[in-house]
Design a protein around this motif. Structure first.
Motif, PDB file in Angstrom:
ATOM      1  N   ARG A  35     -12.180  59.123   4.179  1.00  0.00           N
ATOM      2  CA  ARG A  35     -11.059  58.622   3.384  1.00  0.00           C
ATOM      3  C   ARG A  35     -11.503  57.910   2.110  1.00  0.00           C
ATOM      4  N   TYR A  36     -12.717  57.333   2.092  1.00  0.00           N
ATOM      5  CA  TYR A  36     -13.102  56.522   0.941  1.00  0.00           C
ATOM      6  C   TYR A  36     -14.023  57.244  -0.038  1.00  0.00           C
ATOM      7  N   PRO A  43      -6.126  61.990   1.107  1.00  0.00           N
ATOM      8  CA  PRO A  43      -5.008  62.278   2.012  1.00  0.00           C
ATOM      9  C   PRO A  43      -4.632  61.083   2.895  1.00  0.00           C
ATOM     10  N   VAL A  44      -5.612  60.277   3.323  1.00  0.00           N
ATOM     11  CA  VAL A  44      -5.274  59.120   4.164  1.00  0.00           C
ATOM     12  C   VAL A  44      -4.469  58.102   3.351  1.00  0.00           C
ATOM     13  N   THR A  45      -4.888  57.878   2.098  1.00  0.00           N
ATOM     14  CA  THR A  45      -4.151  56.943   1.239  1.00  0.00           C
ATOM     15  C   THR A  45      -2.727  57.447   0.991  1.00  0.00           C
ATOM     16  N   LEU A  46      -2.608  58.732   0.728  1.00  0.00           N
ATOM     17  CA  LEU A  46      -1.266  59.289   0.486  1.00  0.00           C
ATOM     18  C   LEU A  46      -0.399  59.191   1.735  1.00  0.00           C
ATOM     19  N   ALA A 253      -3.965  64.991   6.530  1.00  0.00           N
ATOM     20  CA  ALA A 253      -3.314  66.171   5.943  1.00  0.00           C
ATOM     21  C   ALA A 253      -2.358  66.790   6.962  1.00  0.00           C
ATOM     22  N   ILE A 254      -2.803  66.840   8.221  1.00  0.00           N
ATOM     23  CA  ILE A 254      -1.984  67.465   9.276  1.00  0.00           C
ATOM     24  C   ILE A 254      -0.728  66.631   9.545  1.00  0.00           C
ATOM     25  N   ILE A 255      -0.863  65.314   9.479  1.00  0.00           N
ATOM     26  CA  ILE A 255       0.312  64.453   9.703  1.00  0.00           C
ATOM     27  C   ILE A 255       1.275  64.537   8.511  1.00  0.00           C
TER      28      ILE A 255
END
Ligand SMILES: *Cc1c(COP(=O)(O)O)cnc(C)c1O
Length: 400
Positions: A35-36, A43-46, A253-255
């Motif tokens: 993520r970093y 994608p995790v931030t979004l 991304a999947i979520i």
């Protein structure tokens, strides 16, 4: 006997929307899974931004599971070692486990035969020794949140909501998970959004989320990629241990591809649940407790109580239902059910909750995924009703 081959598959998950494929392909090609790594907008931030916006919360932190979110919530509340955390006696073993993981002591309260927290018992146990409360909205059943929030506010006790399995449920129009200081959700495959594994916490408390972000594994200056929090972060840099409970970009991304599906899954799940509930409530042997007045659920399973029956009858009902193609889990009957408090032998001390035990010995659980059609639900209803009449009519007629 009814054919079981035409029964719907109640355990298979829904397909992940195909719209995610281009993004997963991009992640696979670039190898950008952490993520970093990206300078911004991973994608995790979004996912965090989109989830917080969908819930109407200021902040979200995506992590590796709901258990991790619960653990980080307790840590971020700054609870001292051996702090006492009041939890319901009917919940998933992950909840007392998160309390123990956070070096705290779980204190259990009674739950009624409607699966909701017994407010009188909760009030009795919410004494000066209690430092925090985790309310577990078990299988989407919401306890009287007005009473709970009121009692906790009076004693200045923070409330963490375990909304792992309650995404989409509302209480007097407010979203479950936004009522307490922190709300925690799961992305494990049996929940409304499925990434196999994953979790997220939401809160409006900047200082609390800053601590949780650092402890989730935002080492060095990675916290700068969580925008809008720099003051809170400056205060906590290097002061907290790093537990590394981050979510990967692939899971995010999947979520993200499923967030748009939430309203449909909620509506269809509720339709299926209510249709089956009204069929079961017409029998003498099965009863689905009413929702509380303020509650609007997002169920993907149904719970009902067997009425006036013996343990032996319960067992043969389960066998008969299984033969007709419906898997019924009776929480208290198996030796290893993770939702029966007497199986939590890891607790520092064993407790007895007679009322909760009585409920668990008669409460049945059947998965009812949102993807089922009303025709499927009718088949499930017929199978359960046949199993009940085979079991209970026969034993009553011939006596046991
Ligand atoms: C699934 C579940 C959890 C645990 O979620 P994980 O993401 O698997 O850690 C906790 N509480 C409840 C009520 C659940 O249903």
């Amino acid at each position: 006997m009814t054919q079981t081959s035409n029964m719907p598959d109640m355990h298979q998950a829904e397909a992940i929307p195909a719209s995610v494929r281009a993004e997963v392909d991009r992640l696979l090609q670039t190898g950008d899974l952490f993520r970093y790594t990206a300078a911004e907008n991973s994608p995790v931030t979004l996912l965090e931004q989109e989830f917080a916006a969908a819930m109407g919360s200021k902040f979200a932190l995506a992590v590796s599971s709901c258990s991790a979110a619960l653990f980080l919530s307790l840590k971020a509340l700054g609870l001292p070692r051996d702090a006492r955390v009041l939890i319901p006696g009917f919940t998933f073993a992950a909840v007392p486990s998160a309390v123990i993981h956070a070096d705290c002591i779980p204190v259990l309260c009674e739950v009624g035969d409607n699966y909701r927290i017994d407010i009188a018992d909760f009030d009795r146990r919410l004494d000066h020794s209690i430092d925090a409360v985790i309310v577990s909205h078990m299988r989407g059943h919401t306890s009287d949140m007005d009473a709970i929030l009121d009692l906790c506010a009076k004693r200045n006790v923070p409330v963490v909501e375990d909304a792992a399995h309650s995404l989409g449920t509302t209480w007097n129009g407010r979203k479950i998970g936004t009522l307490g200081r922190v709300g925690c959700f799961s992305f494990q495959s049996y929940k409304l959004l499925n990434a196999g594994e994953g979790g997220i916490l939401i809160t409006d408390d900047a200082d609390l989320v800053a601590r949780a972000v650092i402890m989730s594994g935002a080492y060095e200056h990675n916290w700068k990629k969580h925008t809008g929090l720099s003051e809170a972060f400056e205060a906590w840099q290097n002061k907290l241990p790093l537990y590394n409970l981050r979510l990967s970009n692939l899971s995010a991304a999947i979520i993200r591809a499923q967030i748009g599906e939430i309203p449909r899954r909620v509506m269809d799940g509720r339709r299926n649940h209510d249709a089956l509930a009204s069929a079961l409530n017409q029998t003498l042997w099965m009863t689905v407790p009413d929702a509380l007045a303020g509650e609007s659920r997002a169920p993907d399973s149904i719970q009902f109580n067997l009425v006036d029956v013996t343990d032996a009858e319960c067992k043969s009902f389960i066998t008969n239902a299984d033969r007709l193609g419906v898997k019924v889990q009776l929480f208290g009957l198996s030796k290893d059910n993770a939702r029966a408090f007497w199986n939590w032998e890891f607790l520092p001390e064993q407790v007895e909750l007679p009322q909760t035990r009585r409920m668990l010995m008669r409460a049945c659980d059947v998965r009812l995924p949102a993807k089922l059609t009303l025709e499927d639900v009718e088949k499930v209803a017929q199978a359960l009703i046949s199993a009940a009449s085979q079991t209970f009519e026969e034993t009553r007629q011939f006596g046991t």
